[in-house]
Design a protein around this motif. Sequence first.
Motif, PDB file in Angstrom:
ATOM      1  N   VAL A   1       0.849  -1.190   0.000  1.00  0.00           N
ATOM      2  CA  VAL A   1       0.000   0.000   0.000  1.00  0.00           C
ATOM      3  C   VAL A   1       0.883   1.237   0.000  1.00  0.00           C
ATOM      4  O   VAL A   1       1.747   1.394   0.879  1.00  0.00           O
ATOM      5  CB  VAL A   1      -0.949   0.013   1.212  1.00  0.00           C
ATOM      6  N   ASN A   2       0.691   2.097  -0.999  1.00  0.00           N
ATOM      7  CA  ASN A   2       1.486   3.315  -1.160  1.00  0.00           C
ATOM      8  C   ASN A   2       2.973   2.975  -1.143  1.00  0.00           C
ATOM      9  O   ASN A   2       3.414   2.081  -1.859  1.00  0.00           O
ATOM     10  CB  ASN A   2       1.109   4.342  -0.093  1.00  0.00           C
ATOM     11  N   ALA A   3       3.751   3.640  -0.286  1.00  0.00           N
ATOM     12  CA  ALA A   3       5.193   3.409  -0.240  1.00  0.00           C
ATOM     13  C   ALA A   3       5.577   2.483   0.914  1.00  0.00           C
ATOM     14  O   ALA A   3       6.748   2.427   1.294  1.00  0.00           O
ATOM     15  CB  ALA A   3       5.932   4.742  -0.105  1.00  0.00           C
ATOM     16  N   GLY A   4       4.608   1.765   1.455  1.00  0.00           N
ATOM     17  CA  GLY A   4       4.886   0.862   2.570  1.00  0.00           C
ATOM     18  C   GLY A   4       5.623  -0.387   2.118  1.00  0.00           C
ATOM     19  O   GLY A   4       5.879  -0.605   0.936  1.00  0.00           O
ATOM     20  N   ARG A   5       5.952  -1.231   3.078  1.00  0.00           N
ATOM     21  CA  ARG A   5       6.636  -2.473   2.748  1.00  0.00           C
ATOM     22  C   ARG A   5       5.621  -3.490   2.234  1.00  0.00           C
ATOM     23  O   ARG A   5       4.434  -3.412   2.529  1.00  0.00           O
ATOM     24  CB  ARG A   5       7.372  -3.018   3.972  1.00  0.00           C
ATOM     25  N   GLN A   6       6.111  -4.451   1.479  1.00  0.00           N
ATOM     26  CA  GLN A   6       5.231  -5.501   0.970  1.00  0.00           C
ATOM     27  C   GLN A   6       4.864  -6.460   2.098  1.00  0.00           C
ATOM     28  O   GLN A   6       5.611  -6.630   3.056  1.00  0.00           O
ATOM     29  CB  GLN A   6       5.900  -6.259  -0.168  1.00  0.00           C
ATOM     30  N   PHE A   7       3.681  -7.067   1.979  1.00  0.00           N
ATOM     31  CA  PHE A   7       3.284  -8.064   2.968  1.00  0.00           C
ATOM     32  C   PHE A   7       2.624  -9.236   2.254  1.00  0.00           C
ATOM     33  O   PHE A   7       2.036  -9.092   1.183  1.00  0.00           O
ATOM     34  CB  PHE A   7       2.366  -7.474   4.044  1.00  0.00           C
ATOM     35  N   LEU A   8       2.755 -10.399   2.841  1.00  0.00           N
ATOM     36  CA  LEU A   8       2.258 -11.634   2.261  1.00  0.00           C
ATOM     37  C   LEU A   8       0.780 -11.803   2.587  1.00  0.00           C
ATOM     38  O   LEU A   8       0.391 -11.780   3.755  1.00  0.00           O
ATOM     39  CB  LEU A   8       3.059 -12.826   2.801  1.00  0.00           C
ATOM     40  N   LEU A   9      -0.037 -11.975   1.551  1.00  0.00           N
ATOM     41  CA  LEU A   9      -1.464 -12.198   1.754  1.00  0.00           C
ATOM     42  C   LEU A   9      -1.805 -13.679   1.841  1.00  0.00           C
ATOM     43  O   LEU A   9      -2.652 -14.081   2.643  1.00  0.00           O
ATOM     44  CB  LEU A   9      -2.265 -11.562   0.604  1.00  0.00           C
ATOM     45  N   ARG A  10      -1.184 -14.491   1.001  1.00  0.00           N
ATOM     46  CA  ARG A  10      -1.436 -15.925   1.051  1.00  0.00           C
ATOM     47  C   ARG A  10      -0.410 -16.670   0.202  1.00  0.00           C
ATOM     48  O   ARG A  10       0.326 -16.071  -0.574  1.00  0.00           O
ATOM     49  CB  ARG A  10      -2.854 -16.272   0.576  1.00  0.00           C
ATOM     50  N   LYS A  11      -0.383 -17.991   0.369  1.00  0.00           N
ATOM     51  CA  LYS A  11       0.485 -18.873  -0.413  1.00  0.00           C
ATOM     52  C   LYS A  11      -0.391 -19.830  -1.214  1.00  0.00           C
ATOM     53  O   LYS A  11      -1.601 -19.849  -1.078  1.00  0.00           O
ATOM     54  CB  LYS A  11       1.411 -19.658   0.512  1.00  0.00           C
ATOM     55  N   GLY A  12       0.263 -20.641  -2.051  1.00  0.00           N
ATOM     56  CA  GLY A  12      -0.427 -21.739  -2.708  1.00  0.00           C
ATOM     57  C   GLY A  12      -1.080 -21.430  -4.030  1.00  0.00           C
ATOM     58  O   GLY A  12      -1.878 -22.238  -4.519  1.00  0.00           O
ATOM     59  N   VAL A  13      -0.781 -20.283  -4.647  1.00  0.00           N
ATOM     60  CA  VAL A  13      -1.311 -20.019  -5.987  1.00  0.00           C
ATOM     61  C   VAL A  13      -0.635 -20.987  -6.949  1.00  0.00           C
ATOM     62  O   VAL A  13       0.590 -21.076  -6.996  1.00  0.00           O
ATOM     63  CB  VAL A  13      -1.045 -18.562  -6.414  1.00  0.00           C
ATOM     64  N   ARG A  14      -1.421 -21.726  -7.721  1.00  0.00           N
ATOM     65  CA  ARG A  14      -0.858 -22.709  -8.644  1.00  0.00           C
ATOM     66  C   ARG A  14      -0.329 -22.000  -9.887  1.00  0.00           C
ATOM     67  O   ARG A  14      -1.069 -21.346 -10.606  1.00  0.00           O
ATOM     68  CB  ARG A  14      -1.916 -23.741  -9.037  1.00  0.00           C
ATOM     69  N   MET A  15       0.949 -22.183 -10.135  1.00  0.00           N
ATOM     70  CA  MET A  15       1.585 -21.562 -11.297  1.00  0.00           C
ATOM     71  C   MET A  15       1.607 -22.565 -12.449  1.00  0.00           C
ATOM     72  O   MET A  15       1.144 -23.693 -12.329  1.00  0.00           O
ATOM     73  CB  MET A  15       2.992 -21.093 -10.928  1.00  0.00           C
ATOM     74  N   GLY A  16       2.170 -22.145 -13.597  1.00  0.00           N
ATOM     75  CA  GLY A  16       2.285 -23.044 -14.726  1.00  0.00           C
ATOM     76  C   GLY A  16       1.228 -22.863 -15.785  1.00  0.00           C
ATOM     77  O   GLY A  16       1.222 -23.579 -16.791  1.00  0.00           O
ATOM     78  N   ALA A  17       0.300 -21.933 -15.593  1.00  0.00           N
ATOM     79  CA  ALA A  17      -0.733 -21.619 -16.579  1.00  0.00           C
ATOM     80  C   ALA A  17      -1.046 -20.135 -16.450  1.00  0.00           C
ATOM     81  O   ALA A  17      -0.762 -19.520 -15.421  1.00  0.00           O
ATOM     82  CB  ALA A  17      -1.992 -22.466 -16.352  1.00  0.00           C
ATOM     83  N   PRO A  18      -1.629 -19.510 -17.499  1.00  0.00           N
ATOM     84  CA  PRO A  18      -1.955 -18.085 -17.428  1.00  0.00           C
ATOM     85  C   PRO A  18      -2.866 -17.768 -16.250  1.00  0.00           C
ATOM     86  O   PRO A  18      -3.772 -18.533 -15.915  1.00  0.00           O
ATOM     87  CB  PRO A  18      -2.663 -17.815 -18.760  1.00  0.00           C
ATOM     88  N   LEU A  19      -2.599 -16.632 -15.618  1.00  0.00           N
ATOM     89  CA  LEU A  19      -3.384 -16.165 -14.481  1.00  0.00           C
ATOM     90  C   LEU A  19      -3.899 -14.757 -14.772  1.00  0.00           C
ATOM     91  O   LEU A  19      -3.131 -13.885 -15.174  1.00  0.00           O
ATOM     92  CB  LEU A  19      -2.541 -16.143 -13.207  1.00  0.00           C
TER      93      LEU A  19
END
Length: 262
Positions: free
Chosen positions: A137-155
Amino acid sequence: MGAQLCSKADTSAPLEALRFHAEAKGAQVHLDAHECTARRRATFHDGIVFSQRPVAPGERVALRMLQQEGGWCGGLRVGFTRLDPAHVSAPSLPPFMCPDLEQQSPTWAAVLPEGCARAGDVVRFWVNRRGQLFAKVNAGRQFLLRKGVRMGAPLWAVMDVYGTTKAIEILDPASSLFPTAAPWVPSEEAVQEPEATPGRECAICFHHTANACLVPCGHTDFCSYCAWRVFRDTAKCPMCRWQIKAVAPAWSRPALRTGEGS
């Protein structure tokens, strides 16, 4: 869902600026003529929107929060999906991205932490090659929302203009209009969503803090997530069986009604 999954990305064409998909959108969504602004006309749901093209791993999706609306619990949801919006039948879209669209399709989404973004702020979100969904958000640091997004195909990016979020604008990441001040720095509590303190647990999930008020009965025994699920599924208060007309923050609790629900 009436949708088709895409198995192969078009890598020959150069990337065009991100916009909202013109046709695949929730029943309450109104897009501007450039498909850059999405506004929810009424209620608190039916606000799902998609990007018009797939988003590459690491590519930032940038949204400006244009307008917020009081009286609701919960806000913007963001994520990624393997659903090609060109093949999504808009009437088949569910009212909620979390959990409905996730349960019906290969979609991975998360709710932005409470209070992290207000009108005028810019939210960037992306998925890396390890399937981790991040936001900033804005110039803040990044933060992790979740894991487990399956890669290997268009998103495709998918967003839900939900609850307190009334309107959003999709931006060019190179825009000079991005704010650089007043970053939001999430606490560990906001990101991790810890268990509620003893005595304040939701009466349904027993995990999140009871922070929602059912209207008109006034019961405040539920977290906002469970309250909305009950509202959608039965519209009956589990405590008194009164008909639920709305869900509001617990601090706005009306005078408690008594008697059997209708």
